[in-house]
Motif scaffolding. Structure first.
Motif, PDB file in Angstrom:
ATOM      1  N   LYS A  13      33.951  37.060  42.271  1.00  0.00           N
ATOM      2  CA  LYS A  13      33.225  36.702  43.935  1.00  0.00           C
ATOM      3  C   LYS A  13      35.124  36.494  43.846  1.00  0.00           C
ATOM      4  O   LYS A  13      35.511  35.187  43.192  1.00  0.00           O
ATOM      5  CB  LYS A  13      32.381  35.745  43.670  1.00  0.00           C
ATOM      6  N   GLY A  14      35.410  36.190  45.293  1.00  0.00           N
ATOM      7  CA  GLY A  14      36.639  35.850  46.287  1.00  0.00           C
ATOM      8  C   GLY A  14      37.587  36.273  45.724  1.00  0.00           C
ATOM      9  O   GLY A  14      39.182  35.871  45.895  1.00  0.00           O
ATOM     10  N   PHE A  15      37.779  38.150  44.455  1.00  0.00           N
ATOM     11  CA  PHE A  15      38.786  38.404  44.540  1.00  0.00           C
ATOM     12  C   PHE A  15      38.647  40.042  45.452  1.00  0.00           C
ATOM     13  O   PHE A  15      37.610  40.300  45.944  1.00  0.00           O
ATOM     14  CB  PHE A  15      38.616  38.800  42.733  1.00  0.00           C
ATOM     15  N   GLN A  22      43.283  39.924  37.514  1.00  0.00           N
ATOM     16  CA  GLN A  22      43.201  38.054  38.475  1.00  0.00           C
ATOM     17  C   GLN A  22      41.920  37.921  38.157  1.00  0.00           C
ATOM     18  O   GLN A  22      41.447  36.789  37.092  1.00  0.00           O
ATOM     19  CB  GLN A  22      43.449  37.370  39.345  1.00  0.00           C
TER      20      GLN A  22
END
Lengths: 586, 1078
Positions: free
Chosen positions: A62-64, A115
Motif C-alpha cells: 500500500k502506498g507503493f 521500497q
C-alpha cells in the motif's frame, strides 16, 4: 480625564503584551506535533497490536507501485510468460521493457517495489522493538506478536531474495542513525529467512479469532517453500508432510481443497480451507488500497455495464498460456516439446482457437477440442461465459487486440452479483474487489510437496498429491457452464495420472501442473528460474508470441542474468556503490 | 534575556530623553508659524520643516500647520515631505509663512513601507521596489500579485489564465528546494496569500529584495518580502472623498491559437499509415484492424461510430436502438461520426465576462481619518463552468486620543468563491495536471459532443482509447463544484508618542480563514473507462493566525548626524485550526438540494488538526546619515521558531548597508546634469524555514486508511486501524541562511528626465534544509527529515531605467524599462548525493536537479536526429528499441551504447531574463499606456506532445497535426515527430528526451490602455469632481516559438516547474473602466 484613563488602560495593555511575550517564550516555542503519535504512545498493548496491523497492511504494498503487489502480476506472471502487459503500447509503457526482459536499473516501479518490501520490513522491525519494549504486553502476547512480525519479515525478505537476490539484511537492531545505511547487500540471507519462519512455526498459535493472521501452519508451509527454493528437498519434504497432515487455517479449518476450482477466487468464499496465507481485502474502509488496489488495471476493457471493472485491459493471458490447457483425448496435458524448444501445445494443430484479428461483429467458431477446464477459470476468451456477466464478446472487451492479443484475465475478477457488495465503488474505476489474494494456497503446497517428493522421496506420494489437485479441477460441478443451456462451455476433459513415469517425467508433470493450477497467480517466473528452465522456456515463449504480438515482443530475448532484477539505481545512488553492489548484467 | 532587554530599552529611552533635552537648550529667539499646503490648498500633515544650518526643526500637524523657533532674521527653512519636491523659503522678518509644495513625480519620493517603519527611496540604502497602485488596477486578474509581472525588476512571476489562481512569485531567484514564496505582509500582518485583496484598496506595494531591506523580517525574509499597505483617509480634509471604479471586460479563449488537431479523415488516414509502418517495422503483412476505419488500405469513416454495442456501422435499426435506449438510457448510445470534426478546445471554452466595482469612501477630521472600501469582482474563466467571485469590505481608521496617542485599525472581510477550478495549490499546479484542457487534445475530432439522443458522446465507441469528453466532464462534474472562502484579516494598533519623535507602537493582527468546498461527480457509462458511481464530497476548514508586534521608533538629529532607531519584538503563530472532509458514493438522488453526507453510501470522513508554527523575534534597526551624504543602516533580528528543536531554535540575522549620496558632495555642484546620484552597498543574512515541516524535529507514527489499515479479522467490509512510522525526526535542524550582497546605484539625471536604478546582487543560501532521500531500508513511508546540507546560489542584475519628458508642450511621455537577469545554481547536496529526481509524467521523468545546474533542470536523452535508414540503425550504438524513424540519441559517455547514463542536461525552466517596457503618453486629458513583457532564456517541457504526437501513446485517441510531418525517409531529420507507429519504448515515446524541450522565450504585449479624463467643467455640473474613462486590451499579442497553447508555463513550482501537460492559457482580454471621484 476619561481620555486619560483610556490612555492609561491602553498603556497597560501594551505593557502587559510586552511582558506576556517575554514571559512564556520558551513554552511558546514548544509546539507539539498534531494528528500523529509518538513512539511512546504505541507501547501499550493496543499500540503494539496496531503496529502489527500496520505491518500486515504492507503485504499489499500500500502506498507503493502496483508492481509491488503481492500477486507479482508483473514480476511473476508477465515475466513468466503467463500474461503480457495487455492494454495498448503507451499506457504504463515502462512495463513494455519489463515483459521484454530489458529492465533499466533506474525504473521507478522497480525502485518502488524495493521500497515497498523494505517498508514492510521496517514495520516488522518496529513492531518487534515495540513488543520487546512494552511493559503492558503479556509474555504470550509478546511471543505471538514477535512471531507474527517475524513471519511477515520473512515474507518480505523472501520476496526481495527472489526478485533481487543480493539485498541488505536489516533486522530490529538497526535503524536510522544506527548505521542502517551501511549494511551491504549480499545473497546470503536464506538462513535468516529460514530463521524467521522457523521462529514463527515454533511460536505461533494454530488458530486465532482473526482469520487474517499468520498461524503456525502458514509458517510451516512458507518454511517448506523456502527450503524448496534452496533445493533442500529433504527438509522441504519433511515440513510439507507435517503441514499436509496436521495443518489448519487460522480460523480452524483443516487444510483441504475447496470442491470447485473457481471458489478459490470468489470473495464469498474467503478464508476457506485452502487459504493458507492470504492478503485480506475489504471494502468500505475509506480507501481502495484495502480492496486489491494493486489489481485495479487488470480487468477487461470498455465492457460498460456488461462486464466488471472496465479498466484498463492490462494483464492479458498469453497465447501460450491458453494453449497449455490443451489436453489429449484422455484428459492429460501435452508435455512434449520440439527440438527447438517449442512446447507441443504451441504446435499449430494443438493451439487453442481464438478470435485474434476478428472484431466482435465477425463470426467466430469456438474451439471444440479437449481442454483442461481450468482454462475458463483462468482466461477470459471469446464466446465463453465470463463469470456471471455475459459471454466474453472478444474484441469489444479488448483494448488493443492487435497489440496485446485476444484474451482477458479472469481469476481475480469479481462477479456481477457482487458489484458494490463485495467491491469498493468509491474510486475512479469499479475494479476494486474484496476477494483475498492467496500468497500460499493448499493446492500450491500439495504441488510443492509433490516436487519435494519427486526430488527426495516417493514418486507415489507425489502422484497422490498431483492427482488430488487434478481431481478437484475435474469436479464437473465446477466447470464453466453456458448461462442459457447449462451445458459445459467447452469440451472439458481432465483426468488423473495413473503414473508419473520416471523422475524426469514426474518433474515435467508437476511443473506443468503448477502452470495449469497456479497460472496468473504470480509464481511462474520464479518457478522457471528455480528449475533452471527459464532461458529455454521464456525464449520459446517470446518466439511464439512475437508471431502475432510483434510490436510488443519483436526482437526481445531472455538472458540468464535476467533471472534477477537490477538493484534500483536510486538506492545505489543514495547508499553508494560500496554498500550496494549492482547485480551482474546491469 | 528579559531583564537585559528591559534594561537596554530603558537606558535607550533615558539616553533619548537626555539628548532631547540637550536639543531644547539650543532653542531660543523668536517663533515662526506657518502652513504647508498642496496644489489644492489643502494642508499637508507630517511635513518636515528644518531651519537650514541648524538642527532645529518641526513637523506639520494634521492641518499642515507648524511652528518653529529661529535664531536670526536671515533664517532659511527647508521644507520637505514625501511625495513632494523640497522647497527652501527665506523667513526674513515674517512671523508667519505659507508654503505650497509641488508634487514630485520622481521615484525618489516614493515611500518604502517595510511594515515596521516608513522611509523614502531617497534615504534608502536597500534594494526595494515600489509598484504604483494604478498599475494594479488595470488588468482583470483575480489576484493582485499577478500585476507585478515585469513591473518589478528582480521578481520572477509566472501565472496562468485561470481566474482566482495563485502564481509563482520568486523574489531574486529560488533559494531552496521548496517553500520559496515571498513573505506577504498586509498592513503589518503576515499572510499566506493575498488572494483576498481588492486591487482598488491598495495604497502601495513594496517589494523588499535584499537583506538590507528585508532582513528586518529576519527568519522569514530569505525569499523577499512584499509589503502591501491599504488606503487610508486623510486627516483634516473637509468632507468625504468618494471614488467609484467600475470595470467591465471580456476574455477571449483564443481558439485560433490553440494547437491544431487532425481532422477526422486525417486521423483515420494516419491510423492506417501507422498500421503500414508497424507492418514494415515488424516485417509482417499489413492488417487494417481499427474497429472504425474499415479493413482496406483507404480508411473510411463510418456513419455511426457506435450503435448500442456495435462499432463502425453505416446502417442502424433506429427503432430498435431507440427502444433499447428507452429501457436503458445510461448504457445505450448512438454516436454519429462528426465528419466535419469537433473542435474540442472551442467546445470547452467561451468568451468570459469580467466585472469589478469598487467604492471607496474616505475622510478625516483633525483627530482622525477613515477609509471604507467596498469591492466586488466577478470573473468568468475562458473555460465553461469556471468562474471566480470576490466581495470585500475594508474598514481602516485611525483616531487620536489626545496629542500623544493614536489608535487605529485595518480590517477587511472577504468572501471568495471559485467554481470549477483545475490544478492543485489553488490552481497554480494546473500546467502539470492532466486537466480538461488536455482532454480537449486527447479527444478525437471525429467524436461529436453529443450522441443522437442528446447524451454526451464519448469513447464507448471502440477504437478511440480512453480520453473523456471534456464538455461532459466540465458540465457534469464541475458546474456545481465550488471552493468558498470567508476571511477576516486586520490589525489594531496603538501609537504612543511619549516624547517628540519617539513612537511606541503595539499592534495585534490576525487572520481568520474559513473555507469550504463541495464536489459532485456524476456516473457516466459512455466512456471506455466509465465513471461508475455518482459521488459527492465536501469539506470545511478553518484557521486562525495571529501576530503581535511591539516597536519603538525614534529619530533624532545631532548636528549633521541623523539617526533613526527602531527596536521591536514580535510573536506570531502562522495559523492553527482544523479541517474535515467527507466523501461517499451513490446517494439515492443527485438532487443538489438533497445530497449531504447523510445520503451517500460508504461515507468516509477524514479530518486533520494543525497548530501552526510559533515565532518569537526581537529586532532592531539603526539608520544613520551624515549630512544627507553618507548613509548607514544596520539591522539585526533574532528569531526563534517552534519548527526547530531547542538546541538550534534561534537564529540571528544581521544586515548592514551603506550609501553615499554623491550629489551631496561639493564637487558635484558643477555637474548640474546629475540631479541625484547615490551608490548603495549592502551585505546581510536572512533566514528561511518555509520548506520544513513543523514536525521536523519529531519521529512520529500515524494511522492512515490507505496505508496502514488492514482487515485482519477477514471481514469483507471495514478494516482495523494500524500504525506506521510516518516521520523520522531531526531535532538538530537549524535555520537556512541566505547570505546576500547587493551593490546598487540610484541616479536621477537632468532634473528627473532620466532615472536609473541598478543593482547587482548575489544570494547564497547556506545550510539549506533538504529532505535527504532516505535509503529504502529505513522504510520509505516515513517522511525523511530536513537536514541542513545543501547550498544554492542565485545571482543577478536588476535594472530599471525611466525616461520622461515632453514631446510637445502637450504631450508628455514616460518610458520605464525593467530588466532582471537571474542565474540559479545548486551548489551542494548532502554528501554522496549528486542529484535529486523530480516527479514523473506517464513514465517520463523530465526533472533532475544536480550540482552546477538550476533548480528543476530538464534532463534526458539528447536527440541527434532520427534513424533515417536501416543502415543507420545497424551502424549506430546499441539503443533499446531502436528502429527506422525513431529517435536517435547522443552517446554522451561514448561507451558505444545508449544507456540511462547517456542522459544529459537539456535546459532550465528558470528564465534568465525577465523584463518589461512601459510606455506612457499623456496628451491633455488623454493618456495612453502600453506595457510589453518579455521572458527569455528558459525552456519548457512540452509534455502534451506525449499525448498528441505519438500514435502509440493511447492508440486511437486524438492526435495533433505534427503527425503529418512525422518521420518519413523523405523528411529525414526535418521531421517534427518520430515515425507514426504503435511501438512505445525508449526510442519512441517512453523516454525523457530533448524533443520535448522547447524554447520558452516570449514577448507579450501585456496591456495597452487609453484613458480619457473628462474635463471638470463638464462633470462638475453633475456633482462629480473627477471622471476618467479607460479602454484597455490585455495580452493582445504574444511572440513566441513555443508550440503549446501559452508559453507562460508555471506548474507546481520549485522542483516541478515548467512542465506543460495542458496549461490554462493566458489569453487576450478587453476591458472598459470608469473611475469617478465625488
Amino acid at each position: 480625564m476619561k481620555k486619560y484613563q483610556i490612555l492609561k488602560r491602553l498603556s497597560l495593555v501594551s505593557a502587559s503584551a510586552f511582558m506576556l511575550t517575554f514571559a512564556c517564550k520558551d513554552q511558546f516555542l514548544e509546539v507539539p506535533p498534531t494528528a500523529s503519535l509518538a513512539q511512546a504512545q504505541l507501547s501499550s498493548k493496543a499500540g503494539v497490536e496496531g503496529a502489527l496491523i500496520g505491518t500486515y497492511a504492507q503485504l499489499a504494498g500500500k502506498g507503493f507501485s502496483r508492481l509491488a503487489a503481492p500477486n507479482n502480476w508483473v514480476w511473476g506472471s508477465i515475466r513468466g510468460g503467463e500474461n503480457n502487459k495487455g492494454t495498448d503500447p503507451g499506457d504504463y509503457s515502462n512495463i513494455n521493457v519489463m515483459q521484454r526482459y530489458e529492465v533499466p536499473a533506474n525504473d521507478g516501479d522497480l525502485n518502488s517495489t524495493w521500497q515497498a518490501k523494505y517498508e514492510g520490513i521496517a514495520r516488522a522491525n518496529a513492531t518487534i522493538n515495540l513488543a520487546n519494549g512494552s511493559k503492558e504486553l503479556s509474555a504470550s502476547d509478546k511471543t505471538r506478536v514477535v512471531a507474527e512480525a517475524r513471519f511477515l519479515r520473512g515474507h518480505f525478505y523472501f520476496e526481495l531474495k527472489r526478485l533481487f537476490n543480493s539485498v541488505p539484511y536489516v533486522d530490529e537492531t538497526q535503524d536510522y542513525g544506527k548505521g542502517i545505511e551501511k549494511v551491504v547487500n549480499t545473497p546470503d540471507i536464506w538462513g535468516k529467512i529460514e530463521a524467521d519462519f522457523k521462529f514463527a512455526y515454533d511460536n505461533l498459535p494454530e488458530t486465532s479469532s482473526s482469520a487474517g493472521r499468520a498461524n503456525k501452519w502458514a509458517a510451516g508451509a512458507y518454511l517448506g517453500k523456502v527450503y524448496l527454493y534452496q533445493n533442500k528437498f529433504a527438509d522441504a519434504k519433511a515440513t510439507f508432510t507435517t503441514v499436509i497432515a496436521n495443518g489448519k487455517t487460522t480460523n480452524g479449518k483443516k487444510y483441504g481443497l475447496v470442491s470447485k476450482f473457481a471458489e478459490v477466487f470468489n470473495a464469498e468464499n474467503d478464508n476457506n480451507e485452502e487459504a493458507i496465507f492470504a492478503v485480506q481485502s475489504s471494502m468500505n474502509t475509506g480507501n481502495v488500497n484495502n480492496a486489491n488496489g494493486f489489481d485495479d488495471l487488470n480487468y477487461p476493457y470498455n465492457t460498460g455495464a456488461d462486464g466488471p471493472g472496465n479498466c484498463c485491459g492490462f494483464f492479458q493471458p498469453s497465447f501460450s498460456m491458453a494453449n497449455a490447457y490443451r489436453v489429449s483425448a484422455d484428459g492429460l496435458p501435452l508435455l512434449g516439446e520440439q527440438a527447438d524448444g517449442t512446447p507441443d501445445y504451441n504446435l499449430a494443430e494443438n493451439s487453442v482457437k481464438n478470435d485474434y484479428g476478428k472484431t466482435t461483429a465477425d463470426a467466430f467458431t469456438e474451439d471444440a477440442d479437449p481442454l483442461d477446464p481450468r482454462i475458463d477459470h483462468t482466461i477470459g476468451r471469446r464466446g465463453i461465459q465470463y463469470l456471471d456477466w455475459i459471454e466474453h464478446p472478444g474484441a469489444n472487451w479488448i483494448r488493443n487486440q492487435p497489440y496485446a492479443g485476444p484474451y482477458s484475465p479472469k481469476k481475480y475478477v469479481y462477479y456481477k452479483r457482487q458489484e458494490n457488495t463485495l467491491t469498493d465503488g468509491s474510486s475512479w474505476t469499479r475494479g476494486y474487489a474484496t476477494m483475498n489474494f492467496n500468497i500460499i494456497r493448499f493446492a500450491d503446497v500439495l504441488l510443492m510437496a509433490a516436487e519435494a517428493e519427486i526430488e527426495a522421496g516417493s514418486l507415489a506420494t507425489a502422484l497422490g498429491y498431483i492427482n488430488q489437485v487434478r481431481s478437484r479441477a475435474a469436479n464437473p460441478a465446477g466447470f464453466v457452464k453456458n448461462a442459457k443451456t447449462g451445458a459445459n462451455e467447452a469440451n472439458y476433459v481432465i483426468s488423473t495420472y495413473s503414473t508419473l513415469g520416471d523422475q524426469a517425467n514426474a518433474r515435467k508433470i508437476v511443473r506443468m501442473e503448477r502452470l495449469l493450477e497456479l497460472a496468473t497467480e504470480g509464481h511462474r517466473f520464479f518457478d522457471l528460474v528455480r528449475w533452471g528452465t527459464a532461458n529455454k522456456t521464456l525464449n520459446a515463449y517470446l518466439k511464439y508470441e512475437s508471431k502475432w504480438l510483434v510490436t510488443k515482443f519483436g526482437g526481445a530475448s531472455y538472458q540468464d542474468t535476467d533471472a534477477i532484477l537490477p538493484i534500483p539505481q536510486s538506492q545505489i545512488d543514495i547508499q553508494g556503490t560500496s554498500v550496494l553492489k549492482q547485480n551482474p548484467g546491469y | 534575556m528579559k531583564n537585559n532587554f528591559y534594561q537596554s530599552l530603558r537606558s535607550f529611552l533615558l539616553l533619548a530623553i537626555v539628548m532631547l533635552g540637550s536639543f531644547s537648550s539650543f532653542a531660543q529667539d523668536r517663533k515662526v508659524t506657518g502652513k504647508v499646503t498642496d496644489a489644492n490648498s489643502e494642508g499637508i500633515p507630517g511635513v518636515s520643516v528644518a531651519v537650514k544650518g541648524t538642527t532645529t526643526g518641526a513637523t506639520t500637524d494634521a492641518n499642515g500647520a507648524f511652528s518653529v523657533t529661529v535664531k536670526s532674521g536671515n533664517a532659511v527653512l527647508t521644507i520637505s515631505a514625501v511625495g513632494y519636491k523640497t522647497k527652501t523659503v527665506s523667513v526674513g522678518s515674517q512671523s508667519s509663512v505659507s508654503v505650497s509644495l509641488d508634487e514630485d513625480v520622481s521615484q525618489l519620493s516614493e515611500v518604502i513601507v517595510t511594515g515596521y517603519s516608513v522611509t523614502n527611496k531617497k534615504e534608502s540604502t536597500a534594494a526595494a521596489s515600489i509598484v504604483k497602485a494604478a498599475d494594479l488596477q488595470i488588468a482583470p486578474t483575480g489576484n493582485v500579485e499577478q500585476m507585478l509581472q515585469g513591473r518589478v525588476s528582480g521578481v520572477t512571476l509566472i501565472t496562468n489564465g485561470q481566474p482566482g489562481t495563485n502564481s509563482i512569485i520568486r523574489v531574486r531567484g529560488f533559494g531552496a528546494f521548496g517553500g520559496n514564496e515571498p513573505l506577504y505582509v498586509v498592513d503589518g500582518v503576515p499572510v499566506g496569500s493575498t488572494d483576498f485583496l481588492s486591487p482598488d484598496d491598495i495604497e502601495s506595494t513594496t517589494v523588499l529584495k535584499d537583506a538590507a531591506a528585508a532582513s528586518i523580517y529576519g527568519a522569514r525574509a530569505a525569499n523577499g518580502v512584499i509589503v502591501y499597505t491599504t488606503k487610508q483617509g486623510s486627516r483634516g480634509k473637509k468632507g468625504l472623498n468618494i471614488t467609484y471604479n467600475g470595470m467591465y471586460g471580456a476574455t477571449d479563449p483564443n481558439v485560433d491559437g490553440a494547437p491544431k488537431m487532425l481532422t477526422p479523415q486525417e486521423q483515420a488516414d494516419w491510423t492506417h499509415v501507422a498500421y503500414r509502418n508497424n507492418a514494415a517495422a515488424n516485417g509482417t503483412a499489413v492488417s487494417y484492424t481499427h474497429p472504425q476505419y474499415g479493413s482496406s488500405a483507404q480508411a473510411v469513416i463510418p456513419t455511426y461510430l457506435h450503435a448500442n454495442g456495435l462499432n463502425g456501422v453505416n446502417n442502424v435499426d433506429l427503432a430498435a436502438i431507440t427502444a433499447a435506449r428507452a429501457s436503458n438510457p445510461e448504457n445505450v448510445f448512438l454516436i454519429k461520426a462528426n465528419k466535419a470534426g469537433t473542435n474540442w478546445y472551442d467546445e470547452i471554452t467561451r468568451v468570459g465576462a469580467t466585472q469589478r466595482h469598487s467604492l471607496g469612501i474616505s475622510g478625516g477630521t483633525e483627530s482622525g481619518r477613515f477609509y471604507l472600501g467596498l469591492s466586488g469582482q466577478q470573473q468568468d474563466g475562458i473555460l465553461i463552468q469556471n468562474d471566480f467571485a470576490r466581495y470585500s469590505a475594508r474598514f481602516n481608521s485611525e483616531f487620536s486620543l489626545g496629542k500623544k496617542v493614536k489608535v487605529g485599525e485595518n480590517l477587511q472581510f472577504t468572501y471568495r468563491s471559485v467554481r470549477g477550478q483545475a490544478g492543485g495549490n489553488n490552481g497554480l499546479g494546473v500546467a502539470g495536471d492532466e486537466s480538461v484542457i488536455l482532454s480537449a487534445y486527447r479527444m478525437p475530432t471525429v467524436i461529436p459532443v453529443y450522441d443522437e439522443f442528446g447524451a454526451f458522446a464519448s469513447t464507448k465507441a471502440a477504437g478511440f482509447n480512453n480520453p473523456r469528453n471534456p464538455v461532459r466532464q466540465i458540465t457534469l462534474n464541475n458546474s456545481n463544484d465550488n471552493n468558498y472562502n470567508a476571511n477576516a484579516v486586520g490589525n489594531i494598533y496603538v501609537d504612543y508618542e511619549p516624547i517628540k519623535d519617539l513612537t511606541l507602537r503595539t499592534s495585534i493582527g490576525g487572520q481568520y480563514n474559513a473555507a469550504a468546498y463541495k464536489d459532485y461527480n456524476y456516473r457516466y457509462l459512455g466512456d471506455s473507462e466509465p465513471e461508475a458511481s455518482n459521488s459527492f464530497s465536501e469539506g470545511q476548514s478553518y484557521s486562525f493566525a495571529w501576530v503581535m508586534t511591539n516597536t519603538a521608533n525614534y529619530k533624532f538629529n545631532w548636528r549633521k548626524h541623523g539617526f533613526k532607531v527602531l527596536a521591536g519584538l514580535e510573536a506570531l503563530n502562522t495559523g492553527y485550526g482544523r479541517s474535515i472532509r467527507g466523501s461517499g458514493i451513490n446517494p439515492f438522488s443527485m438532487d443538489l438540494d438533497f445530497v449531504t453526507m447523510n445520503a451517500v453510501q460508504s461515507p468516509v470522513v477524514n479530518s486533520n488538526l494543525f497548530s501552526g508554527v510559533n515565532f518569537y523575534s526581537l529586532f532592531g534597526k539603526l539608520d544613520y546619515n551624515f549630512n544627507e551624504k553618507y548613509y548607514f543602516t544596520g539591522v539585526v533580528r533574532r528569531d526563534g521558531s517552534s519548527r526547530f528543536g531547542s538546541e538550534n531554535r534561534y537564529g540571528i540575522f544581521p544586515a548592514f548597508s551603506a550609501a553615499w549620496r554623491v550629489t551631496s558632495e561639493e564637487f558635484m555642484k558643477d555637474l548640474p546634469a546629475i540631479t541625484d546620484l547615490k551608490i548603495r552597498g549592502g551585505w546581510g543574512t536572512m533566514g528561511n524555514s518555509n520548506n520544513v515541516d513543523p514536525a521536523n524535529q519529531y519521529s512520529l507514527y500515524a494511522a492512515n486508511r490507505g496505508n496502514s489499515f488492514y482487515p485482519i479479522d477477514g471481514q469483507s467490509s471495514g478494516a482495523n486501524e494500524g500504525y506506521y512510522r510516518s516521520r523520522i525526526g531531526n531535532p538538530a535542524a537549524k535555520w537556512e541562511t541566505a547570505v546576500t550582497s547587493n551593490i546598487g546605484v540610484d541616479a536621477t539625471l537632468l532634473n528627473g528626465k532620466w532615472e536609473v536604478v541598478f543593482d547587482i546582487w548575489r544570494k547564497d543560501t547556506e545550510d539549506l534544509l533538504f529532505n535527504v532521500p532516505l535509503p529504502a531500508v529505513v522504510g520509505s513511508a516515513a517522511s525523511a527529515p530536513s537536514v541542513n546540507v545543501a547550498k544554492m546560489r542565485n545571482q543577478g542584475i536588476d535594472m530599471q531605467i525611466i525616461n520622461r519628458g515632453n514631446l510637445t508642450s502637450d504631450i508628455k511621455y514616460e518610458l520605464t524599462f525593467n530588466n532582471s537577469f537571474l542565474k540559479n545554481e545548486i551548489v551542494q547536496f548532502a554528501p554522496g548525493i549528486t542529484n535529486l529526481v523530480g516527479g514523473s509524467f506517464r513514465g517520463i521523468t523530465p526533472i533532475r536537479m544536480e550540482i552546477g545546474r538550476s533548480l528543476s533542470s530538464f534532463y534526458g536523452y539528447q536527440v541527434i536526429g532520427y534513424f533515417n535508414s536501416a543502415a543507420e540503425v545497424a551502424s549506430s550504438p546499441e539503443q533499446s528499441g531502436k528502429g527506422v524513424g525513431r529517435f536517435r540519441y547522443a552517446d554522451i559517455n561514448g561507451d558505444g551504447k545508449i544507456t540511462p547514463a547517456d542522459r544529459t542536461y537539456l535546459g532550465s525552466p528558470v528564465p534568465t531574463y525577465t523584463g518589461g517596457v512601459n510606455v506612457g503618453l499623456t496628451y491633455k486629458d488623454f493618456d495612453l499606456n502600453m506595457y510589453l513583457y518579455a521572458s527569455a532564456g528558459n525552456k519548457i517541457w512540452n509534455q502534451s506532445k506525449w499525448f498528441t504526437d505519438f500514435f502509440g501513446t493511447f492508440e486511437g485517441s486524438g492526435k495533433g497535426v505534427r503527425a503529418k510531418n512525422s518521420w518519413t525517409p523523405a523528411l529525414g531529420n526535418a521531421a517534427e515527430a518520430p515515425i507514426w507507429e504503435s511501438a512505445s519504448n525508449i526510442s519512441t515515446s517512453a523516454a525523457e528526451n530533448s524533443w520535448y524541450v522547447e524554447d520558452g522565450d516570449y514577448i507579450r504585449l501585456q496591456n495597452i490602455s487609453l484613458g480619457y479624463r473628462i474635463p471638470k467643467n463638464i462633470i462638475s455640473k453633475i456633482g462629480v469632481k473627477g471622471a476618467k474613462l479607460t479602454l484597455s486590451a490585455n495580452n493582445l499579442l504574444t511572440f513566441t516559438k513555443y508550440k503549446g497553447l501559452d508559453p507562460g508555463v508555471g506548474g507546481a513550482a520549485d522542483t516541478s516547474f515548467g512542465i506543460d501537460v495542458g496549461n490554462y492559457p493566458v489569453t487576450r482580454s478587453f476591458n472598459a473602466s470608469i473611475n469617478l471621484n465625488f
